[in-house]
Design a protein around this motif. Structure first.
Motif, PDB file in Angstrom:
ATOM      1  N   MET A  86      61.441  -3.207 -24.757  1.00  9.70           N
ATOM      2  CA  MET A  86      62.682  -2.699 -25.342  1.00  9.70           C
ATOM      3  C   MET A  86      63.280  -1.656 -24.381  1.00  9.70           C
ATOM      4  N   ARG A 133      63.815   1.964 -25.902  1.00  8.28           N
ATOM      5  CA  ARG A 133      62.638   2.407 -26.652  1.00  8.28           C
ATOM      6  C   ARG A 133      62.540   3.916 -26.824  1.00  8.28           C
ATOM      7  N   ALA A 162      62.475   2.110 -32.417  1.00  7.79           N
ATOM      8  CA  ALA A 162      62.578   1.340 -31.179  1.00  7.79           C
ATOM      9  C   ALA A 162      61.270   1.403 -30.399  1.00  7.79           C
ATOM     10  N   HIS A 165      63.662  -7.153 -20.585  1.00  6.18           N
ATOM     11  CA  HIS A 165      63.911  -5.999 -21.452  1.00  6.18           C
ATOM     12  C   HIS A 165      65.094  -6.307 -22.353  1.00  6.18           C
ATOM     13  N   GLN A 166      64.913  -6.094 -23.655  1.00  2.55           N
ATOM     14  CA  GLN A 166      65.966  -6.387 -24.616  1.00  2.55           C
ATOM     15  C   GLN A 166      66.230  -5.172 -25.500  1.00  2.55           C
ATOM     16  N   GLN A 167      67.222  -5.288 -26.349  1.00  2.78           N
ATOM     17  CA  GLN A 167      67.644  -4.162 -27.173  1.00  2.78           C
ATOM     18  C   GLN A 167      66.877  -4.139 -28.490  1.00  2.78           C
ATOM     19  N   ALA A 168      66.195  -3.036 -28.760  1.00  2.00           N
ATOM     20  CA  ALA A 168      65.502  -2.873 -30.040  1.00  2.00           C
ATOM     21  C   ALA A 168      66.507  -2.628 -31.148  1.00  2.00           C
ATOM     22  N   GLN A 173      58.797  -1.020 -31.888  1.00  2.00           N
ATOM     23  CA  GLN A 173      59.075  -2.403 -31.506  1.00  2.00           C
ATOM     24  C   GLN A 173      58.605  -2.679 -30.088  1.00  2.00           C
ATOM     25  N   ASP A 174      58.767  -1.699 -29.215  1.00  2.00           N
ATOM     26  CA  ASP A 174      58.278  -1.851 -27.846  1.00  2.00           C
ATOM     27  C   ASP A 174      56.761  -2.010 -27.829  1.00  2.00           C
TER      28      ASP A 174
END
Length: 412
Positions: free
Chosen positions: A173, A176, A182, A258-261, A185-186
């Motif tokens: 994330m 993060r 966030a 890498h994506q958006q949390a 989630q990471d």
């Protein structure tokens, strides 16, 4: 008595889950050898299915374009967006980026349908003419996905093995540090990759994720029908079908996308409910697994596909515990002395938080945090996992009432 039976059943499931998780952690620590043959020149095609992604698409495309590749193509499948997604793509003015706009009534029928349409468009466009499908690597990246600059360098050697059909990279994330939600989630994705995906390399049951999955075009074309299904978790479905077709799925722990949390609890619950419902749909793959996948891989896959049912049963433990506690209090009053054992607390900790230290250990491998912070986060992460209880029952209710469509997760 009823409470004790219910608690015993729930505890049996927890013991099974703890044993499985502990076994996977031990297996994930074993090194994995890789057979490397002479590598050839490969073409990389990056496929992005987009619906109203103007807030994030430009940065994701810019990072892909900067990858050190001589032979690459980026196809953005705009699934009838009604915002500025198409304009953002056109503004890049890169000859490497192609835009394919889908229109109603064919558009907005799910991510799998958009990816299939994109692959068909590529074939019809003749952009891949003259290239060997074994040497074309299709990489699915979400609109908010930001690949590591060294991702292709790390993934490419896997495809030197002609049996490798797909490779999944890790997922992180990029926001993060904004909020605890966030950060958790990471940790969730790091734990999944470092423990379960690493262990599954030894079991032959590595799964595909919806972001950062690299697939040999020849493997996709070997599947009956279209590569991606209409399942809400089309990535899980695809990974199993590749294994059933005789391909090997690899996992690359040294690179990530890498994506958006998600930053609010409501959106997180909605997202995980969608994933849970997709997991329920994927249970239809069990006959295929039993027929066409080797036993060792099949056992792990069936356990994985059964996890929603096990999780729903586990969610009843708090209720069962309260019933048992009530029975014990009544019995204590009747007997005139307390029947509560002082040993229940360490057993409760062992059953609940036994994996927290392992989670902290693997997270510190990928994130420069102190041991104290990682250990605290590991304990919070266990509690964070209870969101699946709520999401699971929500998903089950939707499945039973015939609701199968979801609004996509909004970006910020």
């Amino acid at each position: 008595m009823t409470g004790r039976i219910a608690v015993a059943g729930s505890l049996a499931i927890i013991v099974l889950a703890v044993s499985y998780n502990s076994g996977m952690f031990a297996l994930s620590r074993r090194p994995t050898g890789r057979t490397v043959a002479a590598a050839g020149s490969r073409t990389y095609v990056f496929l992005l299915a987009c619906l109203n992604e103007e807030k994030v698409i430009s940065e994701s495309l810019a990072r892909i374009i900067r990858l050190p590749l001589d032979d690459m193509l980026v196809l953005v499948v705009d699934d009838a967006s009604d915002d500025g997604t198409a304009a953002a793509v056109r503004n890049l003015t890169s000859p490497r980026v192609q835009l394919y706009r889908r229109e109603f009534p064919d558009a907005r029928k799910g991510k799998g349908a958009a990816l299939n349409a994109g692959l068909r468009w590529l074939r019809e466009s003749e952009l891949l003419n003259g290239k060997n499908p074994n040497d074309i690597i299709v990489c699915v990246v979400d609109a908010d996905g930001r690949l590591d600059g060294h991702a292709v360098e790390q993934v490419d050697p896997f495809f030197d093995d002609p049996k490798i059909g797909a490779v999944q990279v890790g997922v992180r994330m990029y926001n993060r540090r904004l909020r605890l939600l966030a950060r958790l989630q990471d940790m969730e994705f790091v734990v999944y990759g470092e423990i379960f995906q690493n262990a599954r390399r030894h079991l032959g049951s590595v799964g595909m994720g919806g972001n950062g999955q690299f697939m040999r075009l020849a493997a996709l074309e070997s599947l009956p029908g279209e590569p991606w299904s209409d399942c809400l978790t089309e990535d899980l479905d695809l990974g199993v079908r590749l294994l059933a077709a005789g391909w090997i799925n690899g996992f690359c722990p040294t690179a990530a996308v890498h994506q958006q949390a998600v930053l609010t609890l409501g959106r997180l619950l909605r997202q995980r409910s969608r994933w849970f419902q997709g997991h329920l749909q994927a249970f239809r793959l069990v006959p295929l697994i039993l027929r066409q996948i080797p036993a060792r891989s099949a056992v792990d896959l069936i356990y994985h596909l059964s996890s929603p049912a096990l999780l729903l049963l586990t969610s009843l433990l708090p209720i069962a515990f309260m019933i048992m506690l009530g029975d014990t209090v009544v019995a204590s009053v009747q007997s005139g002395h307390s029947l509560l054992s002082p040993w229940w607390l360490p057993w409760f900790y062992l059953m609940t938080f036994s994996m927290a230290a392992a989670y902290a250990f693997v997270y510190r491998k990928r994130e420069p945090v102190s041991w104290a912070f990682a250990l605290l986060l590991g304990h919070v992460y266990v509690v964070y996992g209870y969101i699946w209880f709520i999401s699971g029952w929500w998903a089950l209710a939707r499945a039973l009432t015939g609701k199968h469509t979801w609004l996509k997760t909004a970006r910020t």
